[in-house]
Motif scaffolding. Sequence first.
Motif, PDB file in Angstrom:
ATOM      1  N   GLY A   1       0.815  -1.211   0.000  1.00 41.63           N
ATOM      2  CA  GLY A   1       0.000   0.000   0.000  1.00 41.63           C
ATOM      3  C   GLY A   1       0.847   1.259   0.000  1.00 41.63           C
ATOM      4  N   LEU A   2       1.928   1.252   0.778  1.00 40.32           N
ATOM      5  CA  LEU A   2       2.827   2.409   0.803  1.00 40.32           C
ATOM      6  C   LEU A   2       3.527   2.588  -0.540  1.00 40.32           C
ATOM      7  CD1 LEU A   2       4.345   1.965   4.381  1.00 40.32           C
ATOM      8  CD2 LEU A   2       2.658   3.671   3.633  1.00 40.32           C
ATOM      9  N   HIS A   3       3.907   1.475  -1.183  1.00 36.39           N
ATOM     10  CA  HIS A   3       4.507   1.552  -2.518  1.00 36.39           C
ATOM     11  C   HIS A   3       3.511   2.127  -3.519  1.00 36.39           C
ATOM     12  CE1 HIS A   3       7.541  -1.556  -1.118  1.00 36.39           C
ATOM     13  NE2 HIS A   3       8.274  -0.536  -1.531  1.00 36.39           N
ATOM     14  N   ALA A   4       2.277   1.687  -3.451  1.00 36.78           N
ATOM     15  CA  ALA A   4       1.251   2.198  -4.364  1.00 36.78           C
ATOM     16  C   ALA A   4       1.055   3.698  -4.174  1.00 36.78           C
ATOM     17  CB  ALA A   4      -0.070   1.456  -4.140  1.00 36.78           C
ATOM     18  N   GLU A   5       1.079   4.136  -2.922  1.00 30.52           N
ATOM     19  CA  GLU A   5       0.922   5.569  -2.632  1.00 30.52           C
ATOM     20  C   GLU A   5       2.042   6.381  -3.281  1.00 30.52           C
ATOM     21  OE1 GLU A   5       1.156   8.228   1.387  1.00 30.52           O
ATOM     22  OE2 GLU A   5       0.093   6.306   1.528  1.00 30.52           O
ATOM     23  N   ARG A   6       3.258   5.906  -3.155  1.00 24.78           N
ATOM     24  CA  ARG A   6       4.398   6.630  -3.729  1.00 24.78           C
ATOM     25  C   ARG A   6       4.385   6.591  -5.257  1.00 24.78           C
ATOM     26  NH1 ARG A   6       5.614   5.185   1.200  1.00 24.78           N
ATOM     27  NH2 ARG A   6       6.666   6.620   2.583  1.00 24.78           N
ATOM     28  N   LEU A   7       4.001   5.461  -5.830  1.00 19.40           N
ATOM     29  CA  LEU A   7       3.895   5.384  -7.293  1.00 19.40           C
ATOM     30  C   LEU A   7       2.818   6.330  -7.812  1.00 19.40           C
ATOM     31  CD1 LEU A   7       4.311   1.553  -7.910  1.00 19.40           C
ATOM     32  CD2 LEU A   7       5.838   3.374  -8.693  1.00 19.40           C
ATOM     33  N   ASN A   8       1.695   6.400  -7.118  1.00 18.91           N
ATOM     34  CA  ASN A   8       0.639   7.341  -7.523  1.00 18.91           C
ATOM     35  C   ASN A   8       1.154   8.779  -7.464  1.00 18.91           C
ATOM     36  OD1 ASN A   8      -1.241   5.346  -8.063  1.00 18.91           O
ATOM     37  ND2 ASN A   8      -2.161   5.448  -6.036  1.00 18.91           N
TER      38      ASN A   8
ATOM     39  N   ALA B   1       2.178  17.076 -20.035  1.00 23.55           N
ATOM     40  CA  ALA B   1       0.719  17.155 -20.142  1.00 23.55           C
ATOM     41  C   ALA B   1       0.129  16.012 -20.967  1.00 23.55           C
ATOM     42  CB  ALA B   1       0.308  18.491 -20.742  1.00 23.55           C
ATOM     43  N   HIS B   2       0.888  15.491 -21.908  1.00 23.71           N
ATOM     44  CA  HIS B   2       0.352  14.431 -22.776  1.00 23.71           C
ATOM     45  C   HIS B   2       0.906  13.052 -22.430  1.00 23.71           C
ATOM     46  CE1 HIS B   2      -1.553  17.482 -25.161  1.00 23.71           C
ATOM     47  NE2 HIS B   2      -0.402  18.133 -25.285  1.00 23.71           N
ATOM     48  N   GLY B   3       1.330  12.902 -21.200  1.00 26.42           N
ATOM     49  CA  GLY B   3       1.892  11.628 -20.764  1.00 26.42           C
ATOM     50  C   GLY B   3       0.821  10.569 -20.546  1.00 26.42           C
ATOM     51  N   PRO B   4       1.254   9.381 -20.196  1.00 19.17           N
ATOM     52  CA  PRO B   4       0.297   8.294 -19.955  1.00 19.17           C
ATOM     53  C   PRO B   4      -0.620   8.608 -18.770  1.00 19.17           C
ATOM     54  CG  PRO B   4       2.489   7.662 -19.222  1.00 19.17           C
ATOM     55  CD  PRO B   4       2.628   8.991 -19.927  1.00 19.17           C
ATOM     56  N   ARG B   5      -1.808   8.076 -18.806  1.00 15.22           N
ATOM     57  CA  ARG B   5      -2.804   8.281 -17.746  1.00 15.22           C
ATOM     58  C   ARG B   5      -3.194   6.930 -17.136  1.00 15.22           C
ATOM     59  NH1 ARG B   5      -2.614  13.531 -16.860  1.00 15.22           N
ATOM     60  NH2 ARG B   5      -3.011  14.801 -18.668  1.00 15.22           N
ATOM     61  N   PRO B   6      -2.265   6.319 -16.404  1.00 14.78           N
ATOM     62  CA  PRO B   6      -2.607   5.024 -15.808  1.00 14.78           C
ATOM     63  C   PRO B   6      -3.641   5.187 -14.703  1.00 14.78           C
ATOM     64  CG  PRO B   6      -0.478   5.746 -15.014  1.00 14.78           C
ATOM     65  CD  PRO B   6      -0.919   6.746 -16.062  1.00 14.78           C
ATOM     66  N   GLU B   7      -4.397   4.142 -14.489  1.00 18.02           N
ATOM     67  CA  GLU B   7      -5.366   4.105 -13.387  1.00 18.02           C
ATOM     68  C   GLU B   7      -4.597   4.149 -12.071  1.00 18.02           C
ATOM     69  OE1 GLU B   7      -9.256   4.005 -12.082  1.00 18.02           O
ATOM     70  OE2 GLU B   7      -8.647   3.897 -14.181  1.00 18.02           O
ATOM     71  N   PRO B   8      -5.018   4.991 -11.118  1.00 21.24           N
ATOM     72  CA  PRO B   8      -4.304   5.036  -9.831  1.00 21.24           C
ATOM     73  C   PRO B   8      -4.326   3.669  -9.144  1.00 21.24           C
ATOM     74  CG  PRO B   8      -5.863   6.855  -9.997  1.00 21.24           C
ATOM     75  CD  PRO B   8      -6.119   5.952 -11.165  1.00 21.24           C
ATOM     76  N   LEU B   9      -3.217   3.338  -8.514  1.00 20.81           N
ATOM     77  CA  LEU B   9      -3.115   2.082  -7.778  1.00 20.81           C
ATOM     78  C   LEU B   9      -3.868   2.185  -6.459  1.00 20.81           C
ATOM     79  CD1 LEU B   9       0.695   1.494  -8.329  1.00 20.81           C
ATOM     80  CD2 LEU B   9      -1.183   0.333  -9.498  1.00 20.81           C
ATOM     81  N   LYS B  10      -4.418   1.070  -6.019  1.00 18.80           N
ATOM     82  CA  LYS B  10      -5.115   1.021  -4.742  1.00 18.80           C
ATOM     83  C   LYS B  10      -4.090   1.135  -3.617  1.00 18.80           C
ATOM     84  CE  LYS B  10      -8.308  -1.778  -2.100  1.00 18.80           C
ATOM     85  NZ  LYS B  10      -9.061  -3.006  -2.011  1.00 18.80           N
ATOM     86  N   GLU B  11      -4.285   2.123  -2.736  1.00 20.74           N
ATOM     87  CA  GLU B  11      -3.313   2.402  -1.686  1.00 20.74           C
ATOM     88  C   GLU B  11      -3.676   1.785  -0.336  1.00 20.74           C
ATOM     89  OE1 GLU B  11      -2.840   6.642  -1.531  1.00 20.74           O
ATOM     90  OE2 GLU B  11      -2.212   6.747  -3.624  1.00 20.74           O
TER      91      GLU B  11
END
Length: 149
Positions: free
Chosen positions: A94-101, A112-122
């Motif tokens: 969960g802490l890793h997901a928070e930092r990746l987000n 501005a035109h970078g990838p738009r991945p779905e946020p990870l569950k934290e």
Amino acid sequence: MGELLSNQVLWTAVLASVVAQLLKLFIYYWVERRWEWERLAETGGMPSSHSATVAALATGVGITEGVGSAFFAIAVVLAIIVMYDATGIRRAAGLHAERLNDLFEEFRAVFAHGPRPEPLKELLGHTYLEVAVGAVLGILFAFLSFTLV
């Protein structure tokens, strides 16, 4: 099927989990002053429903089979593994997901035109307090269940 429906240890553990999940919803409302129904299906937060479940299971087995039984030993070892995992591996994930987000948000701000991945569950794991409260809840719930029935 009748044996399954009358298995008090099983239903005590299941109901302890349900109670813990419902408590998450109300605790979140108390803290944030808004309902977030997704809390009913989340794995993290206060109290730990996994801890409540396995603590109620182990307590129920201890009450019905005795604390000297092999069944109780198995239930306690399972409970320890689940609670250790909740504060260890799942919490770290969960802490890793928070930092990746956070990194993805910074990346979006720069490009501005970078990838738009779905946020990870934290909210994956638990603090020691969340696990302890869940365990106490499960133990108390099991004692109440076996005392009232």
